[in-house]
Design a protein around this motif. Structure first.
Motif, PDB file in Angstrom:
ATOM      1  N   LEU A 488     -80.268   6.814 -98.238  1.00  0.00           N
ATOM      2  CA  LEU A 488     -79.040   6.037 -98.385  1.00  0.00           C
ATOM      3  C   LEU A 488     -78.149   6.094 -97.153  1.00  0.00           C
ATOM      4  O   LEU A 488     -77.464   5.125 -96.835  1.00  0.00           O
ATOM      5  N   MET A 489     -78.147   7.216 -96.421  1.00  0.00           N
ATOM      6  CA  MET A 489     -77.212   7.369 -95.310  1.00  0.00           C
ATOM      7  C   MET A 489     -77.847   7.132 -93.947  1.00  0.00           C
ATOM      8  O   MET A 489     -77.250   7.445 -92.915  1.00  0.00           O
ATOM      9  N   THR A 490     -79.052   6.555 -93.929  1.00  0.00           N
ATOM     10  CA  THR A 490     -79.697   6.329 -92.624  1.00  0.00           C
ATOM     11  C   THR A 490     -79.022   5.211 -91.843  1.00  0.00           C
ATOM     12  O   THR A 490     -79.004   5.220 -90.619  1.00  0.00           O
ATOM     13  N   THR A 491     -78.478   4.192 -92.521  1.00  0.00           N
ATOM     14  CA  THR A 491     -77.792   3.097 -91.826  1.00  0.00           C
ATOM     15  C   THR A 491     -76.522   2.746 -92.564  1.00  0.00           C
ATOM     16  O   THR A 491     -76.319   3.120 -93.713  1.00  0.00           O
ATOM     17  N   GLY A 492     -75.650   2.005 -91.867  1.00  0.00           N
ATOM     18  CA  GLY A 492     -74.443   1.486 -92.496  1.00  0.00           C
ATOM     19  C   GLY A 492     -73.413   2.541 -92.827  1.00  0.00           C
ATOM     20  O   GLY A 492     -72.526   2.308 -93.630  1.00  0.00           O
ATOM     21  N   VAL A 493     -73.508   3.727 -92.229  1.00  0.00           N
ATOM     22  CA  VAL A 493     -72.560   4.806 -92.498  1.00  0.00           C
ATOM     23  C   VAL A 493     -71.837   5.136 -91.196  1.00  0.00           C
ATOM     24  O   VAL A 493     -72.415   5.719 -90.286  1.00  0.00           O
ATOM     25  N   ASP A 494     -70.575   4.746 -91.112  1.00  0.00           N
ATOM     26  CA  ASP A 494     -69.797   4.923 -89.891  1.00  0.00           C
ATOM     27  C   ASP A 494     -69.134   6.298 -89.920  1.00  0.00           C
ATOM     28  O   ASP A 494     -67.929   6.431 -90.121  1.00  0.00           O
ATOM     29  N   ALA A 495     -69.942   7.337 -89.746  1.00  0.00           N
ATOM     30  CA  ALA A 495     -69.457   8.719 -89.874  1.00  0.00           C
ATOM     31  C   ALA A 495     -68.938   9.210 -88.523  1.00  0.00           C
ATOM     32  O   ALA A 495     -69.635   9.890 -87.780  1.00  0.00           O
ATOM     33  N   GLN A 496     -67.680   8.886 -88.224  1.00  0.00           N
ATOM     34  CA  GLN A 496     -67.119   9.190 -86.906  1.00  0.00           C
ATOM     35  C   GLN A 496     -67.056  10.676 -86.605  1.00  0.00           C
ATOM     36  O   GLN A 496     -67.119  11.072 -85.447  1.00  0.00           O
ATOM     37  N   THR A 497     -66.879  11.498 -87.631  1.00  0.00           N
ATOM     38  CA  THR A 497     -66.697  12.927 -87.381  1.00  0.00           C
ATOM     39  C   THR A 497     -67.913  13.760 -87.766  1.00  0.00           C
ATOM     40  O   THR A 497     -67.807  14.983 -87.876  1.00  0.00           O
TER      41      THR A 497
END
Length: 799
Positions: A488-497
């Protein structure tokens, strides 16, 4: 004033700027001076980071605010008029600018990148600089803009919201090339930009310029995940306001101009569910496909039908990872990329975070595991007797102790680094992510007791976890800290920190690997995110050494469908990239399948029908860490295969051919931190070398030892040698005490600290008075600096 005594900046102010204004260039709107167009590469030294130098052009000239058409490199008058040309040409290549100038204040050397004859370079008098219109004609030739309509589209300004935000140089190139290609009639366009480089903002500016110019009136933005649509609508696209809608219902309002939609929301298994057919085939002028390497990349996928239906529209594909396999080709559909901006370029420019890699080898991974005779699983069934290896773990065989050891190692790392560093653990599947969450919770029981959301499973099937995804992404939210996931978190996750990425899944797909690494590449200075660490338990980071990691994608799909298909190699089962349904958590099958009729096979006498073998769960296995080591990368981002010492020796000897060359440079350089900065730019990992030498030496001894095999002296030994030589006797009592204190400071902290005037503002130097009073004891400031220089020479006298 004599011209040759003027500084470079004076030459600009007194000669170059007036020459531009005389040629009709408006200083307020048409040229900028001292333009920094990169942020400066971030270098990681242990837990510390430092920025390299920004790339800076002396002048960039614009026909319109969004169209840079010329660059000028200035030098002082001690240089020739040609001296800045090579640097200017390098910057012009990076910035996609056709007209290049060098000047020393006497005149200009003009390099015309549109010329193919002897007129490619010519000298111009100071008062003969070309007008804006003359250079605009050069630009149009360079870009192939030949009609008034194409010129109108190409000259349409960017959207400006008054915040002062402007596209970065690579975004500007991506937007300009796309808009210019469309203005010239190209209808299939591919943009390749690394994760974290602002593809959505780039798409917004492309759409806005085409929409405002009237070239495209109705536009569809397509994505395959709700998170991507929501981020887009709430983010850069919010400026479209009431002209924009998100397609959510079966009945569509056709009064809008900008439409955002999920593939899944437009298509279905029958005509009633195929909502896109409510639009006429010519309704949209422009379709922008986000993450175009995914579902629509396959020509036989259900989602490709949407693009085929709107085939008369211009299609712009955006991706960080173009897909080129035997079955799928982005370039076949879109053509070659009009622009590519890679992860390596982003890191070198300082727009993306660099990475450290820690490789962890477990005994059962390196040596394999064979069950002892009679070994049963947790359900009491005999475990098949064979050697299990890394590719089996958590897919076919789950070992409790292996999961626990990984969780323990990750926890150890966080305890030594930052227990609240946002961390994503990529697992083999949902079951593995669930077990990893439990193991991480056990090893972090103290923090989980404070807040159970310290570690969360965020997978497609887990509603509680999915609800926490936005909180994990939000920099200001403390929890969740650790997320265990599979797809689920391989793409589309803008995890800046996100500061830590843990790889405990076998990754054979380059596309998937790039997407996962992209979760850590964003920089957020406000929250202290400048780099990220990859903990690799599966040797997945071997893919960094693959030429496909940061090279141009090579098309490998056969050109002709009539070619012999017998030679096509089927992709490995792990080399696929599933699309996960956000509700069920199950993989979506995008390829229309003909119905398959399965006839039951009756068992022969005494046989029983065999069920597919399920995952086997075992415990009581001895699992330990064999080795944990940091993997180092060279200046090109490639893993260093030789020893760190040999690698560094090669770099230093490439810069200083002999010990004498280095000594001459060291002694003649006013500030030693300039040499440190140069070596960092070359890729020398100073901090790592300090650890390898394991002695409190300074950079001088480090270089002499590593590159020229000189025995290293510690800083304390060097300081004591100076004291023994009674070097201070020529100074008064107070100045002697100052110099002795500086020597002690050197012994503790190194040479670069005593070179700074700031050292006079800290203990113990403040005991001798203010900086002004200390300097007065030596005479003038020049006398003080001379004393420091002599002190350095004494420190570095070779035996």
């Amino acid at each position: 004033m004599e011209k040759k005594s003027l500084s470079e900046r004076d030459i600009c102010t007194k000669f170059i700027t007036p020459a531009l204004e005389k040629a009709g260039w408006n200083k307020l709107t048409q040229f900028l001076e001292e333009v920094s167009f990169t942020d400066g590469k971030i270098y990681v030294r242990g837990k510390m980071t430092a920025r390299g130098e920004r790339k800076r052009a002396d002048y960039i000239l614009y026909y319109k605010p969004n169209i840079p058409i010329a660059i000028i490199e200035a030098k002082d008058n001690k240089h020739s008029v040609r001296a800045g040309m090579q640097q200017a040409l390098n910057y012009a290549r990076i910035l996609d600018i056709p007209c290049v100038f060098s000047s020393n204040g006497d005149g200009f050397l003009f390099h015309d990148r549109t010329a193919t004859d002897a007129q490619i370079e010519e000298e111009l008098g100071l008062h003969n600089f070309p007008t804006p219109q003359q250079l605009w004609e050069k630009y149009k030739k360079y870009k192939g803009i030949t009609t008034p309509d194409a010129e109108k589209i190409a000259a349409q300004p960017y959207y400006a919201d008054g915040s002062g935000r402007n596209p970065r140089y690579y975004q500007q190139i991506a937007v300009n090339r796309t808009v210019e290609a469309i203005a010239n009639g190209q209808n299939r366009i591919l943009l390749v930009m690394a994760t974290g480089t602002g593809k959505t903002y780039t798409a917004f500016q492309i759409i806005h310029r085409l929409w405002k110019s009237g070239a495209k009136k109705r536009i569809l933005f397509l994505a395959d995940r709700n998170a991507l649509i929501d981020q887009t609508r709430r983010g850069d696209f919010k400026h479209f306001r009431d002209k924009m809608t998100v397609v959510k219902h079966r009945q569509i309002d056709k009064s809008y101009e900008i439409y955002l939609a999920l593939y899944q929301g437009l298509s279905g298994s029958d005509d009633a569910a195929n909502v896109y057919k409510q639009f006429s085939p010519d309704f949209f002028d422009l379709i922008v496909i986000d993450e175009c390497h995914r579902g629509s990349a396959n020509e036989d996928s259900a989602w490709r039908e949407i693009l085929s239906y709107f085939k008369n529209a211009t299609h712009v594909g955006l991706t960080a990872t173009p897909k080129e396999t035997e079955e799928t080709s982005n370039s076949e559909y879109f053509g070659e990329p009009v622009y590519t901006y890679t992860l390596k370029q982003g890191i070198d420019d300082g727009f993306l975070a660099p990475y450290q890699v820690v490789r962890v080898a477990l005994n059962v991974d390196a040596e394999g595991w064979r069950p002892e005779q009679g070994k049963t699983d947790k359900a009491g069934n005999l475990v098949e007797d064979r050697v299990y290896n890394r590719s089996d773990y958590d897919r076919k065989l789950a070992i409790d102790e292996r999961t626990d050891t990984v969780a323990q190692k990750v926890t150890e790392f966080l305890k030594g680094y930052d227990r609240f560093a946002k961390t994503i653990i990529f697992c083999v599947d949902i079951d593995h992510a669930e077990r990893m969450r439990s193991a991480m919770a056990r090893h972090n029981a103290d923090l989980v007791a404070e807040n159970y959301k310290y570690v969360m499973q965020i997978t497609g099937d887990n509603d509680e976890g999915k609800r926490e995804l936005d909180n994990f992404i939000a920099p200001e939210e403390r929890y969740p800290v650790v997320a265990t996931t599979s797809e689920l978190m391989t793409t589309g996750v803008d995890a800046q920190t996100c500061k830590v990425i843990v790889l405990d899944a076998n990754i054979n797909s380059m596309t998937k690997f790039k997407q996962i690494i992209g979760r850590g590449t964003r920089i957020n200075e406000e929250y202290g995110k400048r780099y990220f660490t990859i903990l690799d338990f599966r040797n997945a980071t071997d893919l960094f050494a693959d030429t496909a990691f940061d090279g141009d994608p090579i098309r490998i799909k056969p050109v002709s469908e009539e070619e012999d298909l017998s030679g096509i190699v089927e992709e490995d089962a792990n080399n696929t990239e599933p699309i996960i349904d956000e509700v069920s958590g199950e993989e979506i099958d995008l390829t229309p399948q003909a119905p398959v009729i399965r006839y039951p096979t009756l068992p022969s006498s005494g046989d029983t029908l065999q069920e597919p073998r399920q995952k086997v769960y075992v415990n009581g296995v001895d699992v330990s860490v064999l080795v944990s080591r940091e993997l180092y990368f060279d200046n090109q981002g490639k893993p260093i295969t030789t020893s760190l010492k040999d690698h560094t020796k090669g770099i230093i000897q490439g810069k200083f051919a002999s010990l004498d060359d280095f000594l001459n440079r060291w002694n003649s350089t006013e500030r030693k931190d300039a040499i440190v900065a140069e070596l960092l730019e070359q890729g020398v990992m100073v901090e790592a070398l300090y650890e390898a030498v394991d002695k409190e030496v300074d950079l001088f001894d480090l270089i002499c030892h590593v590159a020229y095999d000189q025995p290293p002296l510690s800083r304390k030994e060097r300081a004591n040698n100076v004291k023994k030589r009674n070097y201070f006797t020529k100074y008064g009592p107070q100045s002697r005490k100052v110099l002795e204190a500086l020597l002690d400071k050197y012994a503790d902290e190194g040479i670069t600290n005593i070179e700074s005037m700031d050292v006079l503002k800290v203990k113990p130097l403040t005991d001798f008075g203010s900086p002004v009073e200390i300097i007065k004891g030596f005479g003038t400031k020049s006398d003080y600096l001379k004393a420091i220089k002599e002190l350095e020479q004494e420190l570095y006298k070779l035996a």
